[in-house]
Structures are given as C-alpha cells and as structure tokens.
Enzyme design. Structure first.
Site, PDB file in Angstrom:
ATOM      1  CB  CYS A  77      -0.880   0.016   1.236  1.00 54.21           C
ATOM      2  SG  CYS A  77      -2.004  -1.353   1.294  1.00 54.21           S
TER       3      CYS A  77
ATOM      4  CB  VAL B 183      -0.119   5.702  -0.961  1.00 53.42           C
ATOM      5  CG1 VAL B 183      -0.562   7.116  -0.648  1.00 53.42           C
ATOM      6  CG2 VAL B 183      -1.283   4.748  -0.778  1.00 53.42           C
TER       7      VAL B 183
HETATM    8  S1  SF4 Z   1      -0.126  -2.084   4.280  1.00 58.79           S
HETATM    9 FE1  SF4 Z   1      -1.188  -2.975   2.653  1.00 58.79          FE
HETATM   10  S2  SF4 Z   1       0.245  -4.447   1.879  1.00 58.79           S
HETATM   11 FE2  SF4 Z   1       0.922  -3.953   3.921  1.00 58.79          FE
HETATM   12  S3  SF4 Z   1      -0.043  -5.464   5.230  1.00 58.79           S
HETATM   13 FE3  SF4 Z   1      -1.332  -3.645   5.203  1.00 58.79          FE
HETATM   14  S4  SF4 Z   1      -2.803  -4.107   3.608  1.00 58.79           S
HETATM   15 FE4  SF4 Z   1      -1.109  -5.485   3.297  1.00 58.79          FE
END
Ligand code: SF4
Ligand code: SF4
Lengths: 458, 452
Positions: free
Chosen positions: A107, A111
């Site tokens: 993520c 982003v």
């Molecule tokens: S940040 Fe995104 S990729 Fe990382 S554990 Fe949380 S949901 Fe999964």
C-alpha cells in the site's frame, strides 16, 4: 465465547469490515512468485508488511518462506522508494543470488507512487542486474482486491516478463492454475502427464512450499517452474487457464502478447469440472483418455454412489476464494447437497456473482467483496444453520459457536496440516474431499446416535 | 564460512575473536530477508491484551487480517480484543481521505459493542494520506463518553520499538482515572507481561502468595478500569523492558512511581524478580513469604529439571528472539538444562544489551543483531546447535535442518514464565531435542554413518 457478540439481525454496514474473509494482495503475489524456480519474492514497502506476509505463508505451509523487503523508513515515504529498491537489488543479488527477483508493491509504495518500471529500467541502465537475471514486478495495492488478485497480478507479470513468441510453435500446452495448494498443482500435473501431454505449468509451488526435509535449509528448494519454461510458454500451441479470477488477466495477456490461443476453465475440482478439464486436454491435444484416469474417475463415482445417502440433502455454507468456491459448490451439488450460503471477501465481480448463483441454486445467498466478511457469514448461519461449513481456519470460531463441522479449504489454514499434501483437484482430489465430507457426517451420526441405534456397519 | 552482507558485517560478532562493539538499533538493510516487523506490529502486540477495549485498525485490510488472533494473549473475561475490526480502506478512501469512514466505523462499533475504551491504530497509508485521526477520535470521544485513543503506529515511522512507544503513550492515557477504589500499601503494577498462554495468571499468583496486591496488569488480561487506578500502585515491575520501560518512565515522572526491571523466565531471574519486589517493600512478612515461595517452588522444580537435564547435558542451542532481555534469560535457563548457547541474537537489542550477552556467553559464541535466515541457519550449522529458540518464522528453518525448536514468541501454547513455566520450557526443549523424528533426517543419518 468469542463470537457471542454477533447479533442475528443483519444490518447493512458501509464503513467497516469485521473479521475479514480475505487478506491483502502482496501475500498472493508472494505465493505465486515462490512458484518460479530460484525466484526471491521482494516486498517493496516497509518491513511490517513483508514480515506479516511471510508469517502468514509460514503458518499456512509450515515451511520457511523467503522474501526480502525494501525496508522503508520515513525518508523513503517522503522521497520515494527508489534508492531503497536499487540498494535492495544490489544486496539481494550479492547475497541471495536468485535468478529472479519478483517485486510486489505494498500500500505504502503505491500511495507514494513509486514507478517500479522506471526504477527497474534504471537498475538495468546502471548495470545492477547481473547477466541472465531478471527483476520483475507486480502492482499489488491492498486497497484494491485481495490475496487472490495479488496472485493474479503476479501471474500476469510472469507472462509479461517472460513469455516470448519466437514465431516457432513448440509442442506443449500451457497450464495456468489459479491460487491453489501445491498438492493441487501436483494433481493438475499428474493428470496432464497421465494423458501424455507435453505441458508447461506456472506457477508451480509444489516442491517449494511442501518440500521434503533433507537436513538443510534451502533458500531455493528444488521445485518451481524454471524460467526457460515460462519463456517457452509464449510458443505453446494452446493455453488453459484454470480458475477465472486468478488467471483471467494472465491468460488474456498470453493471448494478446504471444498469440497463444487461450481458454479459461474452472479449476478442476469435483467431477464435472475435472471432466471438462480432461476433455479439453483430450480435444486440444488429440489424445485419448488413458485407462488410469478412467479408473480414478470410476473410483470417485463409485464411492459417491456407495455413500450418497450420507450426504444427500445436507445443507452447506461456504466461504473462501472465488475460484475454489466454484468447484466446491459444483461438487456439493453433484453429491446432492444443498448449498445455502456462499461468500468471498475477494471482489470477484458481477459475473462471478451471477454464475455462482446459477450454480448454487435460487435459494442460496451469495455475496462477494468487502462486506462479505466472517461477521456477516456468522449472521447468515445464525439465521439458517447448515450441516457443514467449508472455509478457512478463521471459520473455526463460528463452527465451535454453533457446533457445525468445518472442512478447511482455501487460505489461510493455520491449524491443520495436509492441505499442501493432499489435493482437492482432479478425481483423486475429489475422492480425498469426499472422504473428508463423509468422515464429518458419519462421525456426527455416530456421535449423535442413541445407544440402541449406534451400529458397527454404516 | 557463513556469508554476511557487507553492510551487516558489524552486526555479527564472535565472542573472543571479534573486538568491535556490535552495531545495532539501525534500520534493516534494504533487500535483506529480515525477520523484523513494523511500528504498527509493536503497538498492536502491546495493547492487544486489553480485552474490554475496542481495537480498530484504520487502514487497508491486510494490517488487520494479519494481526487477527495471532497472539495467544488470554483473557479471563471479555474477549472483544480477539475480533478483527478494520476500516478496510479502498482506493477512493485513499484519494479522498478516510476520516468519514473512520467516524462511521467507530460509531457503529461503539454502539454495537459498548466497549470501555477504543484504540484506533493508524497504519502506513494513514500517515501518508494525512487523515486527522486525532480530531475524529476527539469527536467520537465527546459523543460517546469513552476514551477514544489514536495510536500513531504508521509502520514506516521507525521500528517495532517505536510501536512500543506509541502503545505506551496509548496505555498511559488510560491511567489516572480512578481515584476512589482502595489500593493496598503493598501494591504493584505488572508491566510488559502479556498473558501468553496464561502466564500473567501464574505471576499474579506468586505476588498474591507474597502478600502483594497487583493493582493492574499492563497489559496482560488487561481491563480499562483496572489500568485507571494503576497510578496509585507503589511500584511498577517491568518485564519485557524493551516494550514497557517507556511507560514506566512516564508513570514515574507523572505519578512518582518507581520501577524495577525483571524477567520471569528461568529460575534465577524469576527468583530475583520476586526478591527485588520484596526488597522494595522492606517488610518482614513479605520477605518471609517470598523466601518460602521461592524455596518451595525451587525445591519442587529442581529434581524434575534434573530428569530432563540428564538427556540434555552438553547439547547446544541457538537463540534468536525479539527482545534481548528474553535472550539473557534464555542463556541462563538453558544452562540449567546443561545446555550451552552457541548462537544468540535479537531483533531489537541495544549496545548495552549486547555487551551483557558477551559477558554471559562462552568464548566462540556468535552474537547477532537483526539477522536473516541464511546467516542464522549458517551459524547454527557451523556451531552444531541441537536446538533453536525463536518465533514463527524460525520454526520451519530449524525443522528443515533437523534440529529441535522451542517457540518463545507469540505463538507458544505453553506458559514459559515462572517456575512452572521453567518446567514447561525444560519439557519442551527436552521433547523437541530428543524426539526420535530427527533420526530420519538425512543429515543426521549421514553424521551417524560417519561415526560408525
Ligand atoms: S499495508 Fe497494505 S500491503 Fe501492507 S499489510 Fe497492510 S494491507 Fe497489506
Ligand atoms: S502497512 Fe505499515 S503498518 Fe501495515 S503492516 Fe505494513 S508496515 Fe506495518
């Protein structure tokens, strides 16, 4: 009891997921990448994600799961992760010497907007990637999709990076399985081999996440599809993708990029889907179905007929991954069971919803996506109690709360072993599945039988 | 020779041979297969055992899914902490912000579950998209009359240690609320004991037998109300100092409560913990009770340990755990079993910790910080260890090499703290190391052949 708080009345929730029936994309991408020989999955983001994904896979498979991380710090999240990625590439090749680094984004890196394409090109330009080695990536932001879509994205990246059309067809057909266990990958290979078909299959996690114990720790176990094979898949005569949600994109790309005629089938779980798979292999390769396969089928059908009365009319609720659910629902129907609930946390699309509804029958409740979580599933079950649940380990709370047997399928399974060794695909997998189902119902019957009705022969 | 990445060379040393001070407390090298987790992970594990609070994870789904039910912190009452609540952010939320969603989720959950307090964990992308989580929490707090505490645990903002700090800040906010419930003159708070496999209950029982009141336990089997009166206890007893010293210091500053650091693992450390507490109160009766307790427990324990020791004498162990305090206790506890520690490391040790490890280990011991599987397995093989003590990611590595394993992390099913914990530990180590299954390991079979 943990779930005593779940109210029976179902109210629409919009902002909230309680006890998710899915997890995030990178874990699926990591799993797919493990299905290439000598490939090291790499998580581009902060350490936490990578640690969690590795733990999840480690628990599920009880195997060492290797993956490296870009180890983002605050700096990286402000200035971008390029320098971390470049440093990672250096370090990984220096120390772990994989043939391929398969990067998944998290993520965070999504982003920030890190452009992995550009970073990898930069690494190539700077001669950071040794000759004959590859760095590939799949974009796997978790605010979209689930572990299944992550798998699909990494599979697509394999086609994108390797499959090459040289203009000269080879004899093989390509098999692209959806997110299934290594045992299922083995079973699919077994069927193809039994039929005498020259095949290329990827990913193939058998021999990687169910590797034998030999007294050593291997960074790269023996299994996994060799990269040459993936390259050669671009010249294959034909491709069969098994399980739409997990393979659709990759299949399409193989078709458009390499002009390999591609068809998508359901995962060969249960009799009809396995029939369809075998028939497709037969017609596309012009082979006959060998006796050995006919025997396997016959045995499954035989046991099903022998014991059909124990499963007939039983009510079944299922949660899990979309492609596997197709097979399971079909299998339940074939055995005369009544499917009453089907949910998946993966946003599988309207087409999936429609098809599975058709398959499950007009009385079944079907839901997919974020609000299809285990809280909701529990509510459904409280309103109509099934005789059996199919689902992952997290369903055990519901199963216990309501005293319903649970057969563990899908991901993750943290509390039982066997899923990576015994398939649910193919006829042999069907038999294995059927025996599990029968055990559950017959054990119950024994348990609940009155003294005078407790009998030796069933 | 075990290969160590250039950038990590100073993070590994052999006692007696290498003279440099071990490098530590730095971010993991990019590209390494680190066994470490993130800030969020740190705060989640510390606050998780507060069972009557709501724990809402604000972020995409994974962070919530992976921390759901993975730590065996038991509760003797409510179990709200064991459910997984997430705002499950989607692309749109990432673009337009997740504040509305957070507000709605909190409201729904508080109405539904009537928790005693709520924690909102901010994960990585919350830090990036810049949701004003504090404002949302303040608003909900006002509307519902319970504390709604933001925990700023964005994963990338440091290491697990920073997560501990964020958690301590969160827990601190629960203190200082109850000024009426009577608190004994001989009262302590237990800090940094997380009730894995019911360990808090064992420890609490010891203190009870000594005549000491446990005013609150932060956070094992924790309750919001109980923590509310923690500020009136006389002493803070900190186990797992890596995570909770910060809270102890805050409470010292704000409420004038002194603290001591202890470990509940192994015979010496356990006994010392109880004596240190008894010393603090300087009360004859308590001291007598303590002596009696330790005497009876130890005399019970020793002969039973001897049974296990018979088979374990001379065997070697590797230890790789999260906190270095635990590593100290392991080295000592293993010695009681006749075992030598030949490889030892932690994810979060400080320079002083590693100096101390040097003191208590033998010549030739490998000491390492933030290691990875390749190194770890290499050193274990090189040093011929028969056992590895670690966490979930180390377990299969040990098994693949055909050596015993003992989980000393979140996943353990056996209580390892206290005197009875020592017995469990001995049994687990014994059973794992002497298990007949290893004789089928090809590596062992080869070694056996060579001997013959
Ligand atoms: S940040 Fe995104 S990729 Fe990382 S554990 Fe949380 S949901 Fe999964
Ligand atoms: S996203 Fe951040 S908070 Fe979540 S697991 Fe990854 S590093 Fe930790």
């Amino acid at each position: 009891m943990l779930l005593r708080h779940t109210p029976k009345e179902v109210v629409e929730r919009s902002a909230l997921t309680i006890n998710p029936a899915k997890t995030c994309q990178p874990v699926g991408a990591m799993y797919a990448a493990l299905g290439i020989h000598k490939c090291l999955p790499h998580s581009h983001g902060s350490q936490g994600c990578c640690a969690y994904h590795r733990s999840a896979l480690t628990r599920h498979y009880a195997e060492p799961i290797m993956a490296s991380t870009s180890s983002f710090t605050e700096g990286a999240s402000v200035f971008g992760g390029q320098s971390n990625m470049l440093e990672s590439i250096n370090n990984i090749f220096a120390l772990y010497d994989p043939d391929i680094i398969a990067v998944n984004t998290t993520c965070l890196s999504e982003v920030i907007g890190d452009d992995l394409n550009q970073i990898i090109n930069r690494a190539i330009a700077d001669n950071k990637i040794p000759k004959g080695k590859t760095v590939m990536y799949a974009s796997t932001p978790s605010f979209k999709g689930s572990h299944v879509t992550g798998y699909a994205n990494m599979l697509t990246a394999m086609v994108q990076n390797f499959a090459t059309n040289t203009g000269k067809k080879n004899k093989s057909i390509t098999l692209l399985p959806s997110f299934v266990e290594p045992s299922d990958m083995s079973e699919i290979k077994h069927i193809a081999a039994e039929m005498g078909i020259d095949y290329i299959m990827y990913p193939d996690t058998s021999g990687v996440v169910n590797a034998p114990m030999d007294g050593k720790f291997h960074m790269y176990p023996k299994g996994g599809t060799p990269r040459e094979k993936i390259i050669a898949s671009g010249d294959s005569r034909y491709a069969l993708a098994l399980g739409r949600v997990g393979t659709f994109q990759a299949a399409q790309l193989l078709d458009s990029k390499c002009k390999v005629k591609t068809e998508i089938l359901d995962l060969p779980i249960g009799i009809s889907a396995t029939d369809a798979f075998i028939d497709k292999l037969r017609t596309t390769s012009g082979v006959t179905v060998p006796e050995s396969i006919t025997v396997e089928r016959g045995q499954l059908v035989d046991v099903l007929c022998d014991k059909a009365q124990y499963v007939y009319g039983k009510k079944i609720s299922l949660m899990g991954d979309p492609d596997i659910l197709f097979g399971l629902v079909q299998f339940c129907k074939d055995a005369g069971m009544e499917v009453i609930h089907v949910i998946t946390g993966t946003p599988a699309g309207a087409k999936w919803d429609r098809r599975i509804k058709e398959l499950a029958g007009p009385n079944a409740i079907v839901k997919s996506g974020a609000q299809a979580d285990l809280f909701y599933f529990h509510q459904l079950l409280q309103n109509t109690k099934p005789d059996l649940i199919f689902g992952n380990t997290y369903c055990k709370y519901i199963a216990r709360d309501m005293d319903i047997p649970l057969i563990r399928t899908g991901f993750p399974i943290y509390d039982r072993i066997g899923h990576s060794y015994f398939p649910i695909t193919g006829y042999r997998g069907g038999l294995h599945l059927l025996v599990k189902i029968l055990d559950v119902f017959m054990d119950r019957q024994d348990r609940d039988a009155s003294e005078e009705k407790f009998e030796l022969v069933m | 020779m075990v290969e160590v990445l250039e950038a990590r060379k100073q993070q590994v040393l052999e006692k007696g041979k290498d003279t440099y001070a071990l490098e530590c407390e730095k971010a993991s090298t990019a590209g390494s297969v680190s066994q470490r987790a993130c800030v969020f992970c740190g705060s989640r594990v510390v606050l998780y055992p507060i069972a009557d609070a709501l724990h809402l994870i604000h972020g995409p789904i994974g962070c919530a899914a992976y921390t759901w039910e993975l730590r065996g912190s038991l509760s003797s009452g409510p179990e709200l902490h064991r459910l997984s609540f997430s705002t499950d952010l989607k692309e749109n939320d990432v673009i337009y912000g997740g504040e509305k969603k957070l507000y709605a989720a909190l409201t729904e959950l508080i109405n539904e579950y009537k928790p005693k307090a709520a924690f909102v964990y901010c994960t990585c992308i919350i830090g990036l998209i810049g949701d004003d989580v504090d404002a949302v929490c303040a608003k909900v707090e006002k509307e519902h009359g319970i504390q709604v505490i933001p925990v700023h645990s964005e994963g990338f903002k440091g290491t697990k240690k920073d997560g501990y700090k964020a958690a301590c800040e969160g827990a601190f906010k629960l203190t200082g609320k109850d000024n009426t419930t009577p608190v004994s003159d001989f009262s302590i708070n237990i800090l940094g004991e997380f009730n894995l496999a019911g360990e808090t209950w064992i420890i609490k029982d010891y203190y009870k037998r000594m005549g000491i009141e446990v005013t609150s336990c932060i956070t094992g089997d924790g309750r919001v109300g109980e923590i509310g009166k923690a500020h009136r206890a006389r002493l803070n007893v900190v186990q797992c100092s890596g995570s909770m010293t910060y809270l102890a210091k805050m409470m010292e500053k704000e409420y004038g409560i002194p603290f001591i650091r202890v470990s509940y693992f192994g015979i010496e450390d356990m006994s010392k913990a109880l004596y240190d507490v008894a010393d603090f109160f300087n009360n004859e009766k308590i001291m007598e009770n303590t002596k009696e307790l330790v005497r009876s427990e130890v005399s019970d324990l020793l002969p039973r340990l001897a049974e296990f020791r018979k088979d374990l004498e001379g065997k070697k162990a590797g230890v790789y755990v999260g906190g270095s305090f635990k590593a100290f206790s392991m080295v000592k506890a293993l010695r009681h079993l006749g075992m030598e520690t030949v490889v030892v490391g932690s994810q979060t040790g400080s320079p002083e910790d590693y100096e101390y490890l040097k003191e208590i280990t033998n010549e030739g011991t490998i000491i390492l910080d933030d290691t990875n599987p390749l190194e770890l397995s290499g050193f274990i093989l090189e040093k011929g260890a028969d056992l590895l003590i670690g966490g979930v990611k180390e377990r299969p590595i040990a098994y693949k090499m055909g050596i015993g394993f003992c989980d000393h992390n979140h996943e353990r099913k056996e209580a390892l703290a206290g005197f009875e914990g020592m017995l469990n530990f001995a049994r687990e180590v014994h059973n794992s190391v002497t298990s007949p299954v290893w004789k089928y390991s090809p590596a062992r079979m080869k070694a056996q052949e060579k001997k013959i």
